[in-house]
Design an enzyme around this catalytic site. Sequence first.
Site, mmCIF file in Angstrom:
data_model
loop_
_atom_site.group_PDB
_atom_site.id
_atom_site.type_symbol
_atom_site.label_atom_id
_atom_site.label_comp_id
_atom_site.label_asym_id
_atom_site.label_seq_id
_atom_site.Cartn_x
_atom_site.Cartn_y
_atom_site.Cartn_z
ATOM 1 N N HIS A 88 35.253 39.848 19.696
ATOM 2 C CA HIS A 88 36.097 39.158 20.629
ATOM 3 C C HIS A 88 36.792 37.839 19.991
ATOM 4 O O HIS A 88 37.837 37.247 20.808
ATOM 5 C CB HIS A 88 35.098 38.616 21.744
ATOM 6 C CG HIS A 88 34.094 37.477 21.571
ATOM 7 N ND1 HIS A 88 32.839 37.542 20.980
ATOM 8 C CD2 HIS A 88 34.396 36.098 21.547
ATOM 9 C CE1 HIS A 88 32.504 36.474 20.625
ATOM 10 N NE2 HIS A 88 33.144 35.617 21.184
ATOM 11 N N ASP A 131 30.558 44.097 18.981
ATOM 12 C CA ASP A 131 31.124 42.933 18.720
ATOM 13 C C ASP A 131 31.031 42.306 17.382
ATOM 14 O O ASP A 131 31.030 41.304 17.092
ATOM 15 C CB ASP A 131 30.450 41.896 19.722
ATOM 16 C CG ASP A 131 31.515 40.526 19.929
ATOM 17 O OD1 ASP A 131 32.686 40.752 19.940
ATOM 18 O OD2 ASP A 131 31.109 39.635 20.138
ATOM 19 N N GLY A 143 33.526 28.392 20.123
ATOM 20 C CA GLY A 143 33.946 28.164 18.449
ATOM 21 C C GLY A 143 32.911 28.661 17.745
ATOM 22 O O GLY A 143 33.006 28.575 16.395
ATOM 23 N N ASN A 144 31.450 28.513 18.031
ATOM 24 C CA ASN A 144 30.222 29.093 17.171
ATOM 25 C C ASN A 144 30.487 30.506 17.192
ATOM 26 O O ASN A 144 29.814 31.182 16.277
ATOM 27 C CB ASN A 144 29.029 28.789 17.597
ATOM 28 C CG ASN A 144 28.889 27.330 17.304
ATOM 29 O OD1 ASN A 144 28.574 26.413 18.420
ATOM 30 N ND2 ASN A 144 28.450 26.933 16.300
ATOM 31 N N SER A 145 31.229 31.336 17.850
ATOM 32 C CA SER A 145 31.115 32.840 17.902
ATOM 33 C C SER A 145 31.588 33.441 16.423
ATOM 34 O O SER A 145 32.656 32.877 16.037
ATOM 35 C CB SER A 145 31.940 33.185 19.034
ATOM 36 O OG SER A 145 31.570 33.183 20.271
ATOM 37 N N GLY A 192 23.817 62.254 25.039
ATOM 38 C CA GLY A 192 24.577 63.035 26.323
ATOM 39 C C GLY A 192 23.483 62.872 27.741
ATOM 40 O O GLY A 192 23.456 63.964 28.059
ATOM 41 N N VAL A 193 22.919 61.719 27.830
ATOM 42 C CA VAL A 193 22.010 61.658 29.027
ATOM 43 C C VAL A 193 22.418 60.482 29.754
ATOM 44 O O VAL A 193 23.155 59.536 29.135
ATOM 45 C CB VAL A 193 20.675 61.631 28.928
ATOM 46 C CG1 VAL A 193 20.271 62.991 28.268
ATOM 47 C CG2 VAL A 193 20.307 60.589 27.896
ATOM 48 N N VAL A 194 22.158 60.380 31.293
ATOM 49 C CA VAL A 194 22.275 59.052 31.937
ATOM 50 C C VAL A 194 20.766 58.790 32.188
ATOM 51 O O VAL A 194 20.040 59.486 32.784
ATOM 52 C CB VAL A 194 22.950 59.317 33.341
ATOM 53 C CG1 VAL A 194 22.831 58.129 34.144
ATOM 54 C CG2 VAL A 194 24.437 59.730 32.969
ATOM 55 N N ILE A 195 20.495 57.576 31.877
ATOM 56 C CA ILE A 195 19.040 56.893 32.170
ATOM 57 C C ILE A 195 19.150 55.995 32.884
ATOM 58 O O ILE A 195 20.042 55.155 33.323
ATOM 59 C CB ILE A 195 18.479 56.716 30.672
ATOM 60 C CG1 ILE A 195 19.272 55.656 30.097
ATOM 61 C CG2 ILE A 195 18.267 57.810 29.914
ATOM 62 C CD1 ILE A 195 18.501 54.975 28.712
#
Length: 477
Positions: free
Chosen positions: A117, A147, A218-220, A276-279
Amino acid sequence: MSYKKTSLWVGSCIALLVLILPAAQAQLPDFTALVEESAPAVVNISTRQAISTASPQTSFHGLPDLEGLPPIFREFFERNLPMPRDPRGNKGRQREAQSLGSGFIISADGYVLTNNHVIADADEIIVRLADRSELQAKLVGADPRTDVALLKIEGKNLPTVKLGQSKNLKVGEWVLAIGSPFGFDHSVTAGIVSAKGRNLPNDSYVPFIQTDVAINPGNSGGPLFNLEGEVVGINSQIFTRSGGFMGLSFAIPMEVALDVSNQLKSSGKVDRGWLGVVIQEVNKDLAESFGLEKPAGALVAQVLENGPAAKGGLQVGDVILSLNDHPIVMSADLPHLVGAVKPGETAKLLVMREGSRKTLKIKVGALPSEGEEMAVAGSQGQVSKSNRLGMTVVDLTAEQKKAIDLQSGVVIQDVHDGAAAMIGLRPGDVITHLNNQVIDSAKTFTKIAEDLPNNRSVSMRVLRQGRASFITFKLAN
């Protein structure tokens, strides 16, 4: 008390303090050597991006004339005020937007780690070293899911950090951050590890390190050090309601960052494991419904057709308790464990199915770049009412089954007063399971509903707008 006794008492106190203070100071860490050794490898990162804005020389739709303002205020307004199109046809001008972040050099030939980011959508990336020299950086690759971004600057014998492993961290251990909060280069803050393996919303692939180290804008992208001077994480996020530091900061573990950076360096992209699952989370009522002693694991609410899980025999209603012997305590533990498995490798899953534990071996696939949404169409078919649950359901047509990739199920046509309304069901929802039993028709649904137990948690699997989840409810006598 006499003067002599008072003098003796004061002298004893002073002597005691002389003994205590050095001992107390010995318990506090001294970060000076760590900072002197590591700070030169920490860099400031700024980006430039050309953004089209309306011409500030015109004032329209109630916007202020910015040209007469001091530069610092003019830049603020240009950055934050909405700039609609000039009705007189002026095309506007280009300006440069800058963002500030941090990073650190991991190799003497100029590879730099930071957050995605920090450099996202940048047209130019500038890295400022500790000696104030500035170098233009090339983006090697970035991974929005974790990220993490890898940059390359030209140089030789550049200062580097020592790399460590977050798995050796202990909660309560001292850690230190170096970065550029609000543009103040090489600012140092310290704190302790508050927790490990934190799962944050929309960040399924990172088990974050939580600290109370002061982290601000700014630390990111900056490093998080242990007392050995090793980087154990990349400072990435804070939890805040004010916009500033509130005692909760989160860092990406170094193992995750290095795995991502190595893949970015070798291929420019990141491959992750995928089931390939929804949990969904297992709460107390669901645990009772599925025969678990306590709420734990990841409940499989949906298995995608022809996905790795479907081919490996994983079923809707299974509760995944561990993967490769790593326990699944919260459902959010599963994605980053699966993501760490290389596509093509076989993973061992321990699941709870119909009250019994079962071990499955599934060949893990590669995570797709984009997911697909399924839509539920309108309903028609044979109608069956269940006054006990307070709703009317109908059979799915063949076209509907094909559209939502289902072999069976019923769709809610109407919701009356009763349990259905209380648990938030609504017309258009598709029910595929009730009380751990498959619903193949409206007739089956009615029969199972009539036999539901009283005052005990009952599970129901519901599809809404292509997303499946289990819900629980209790029926009174």
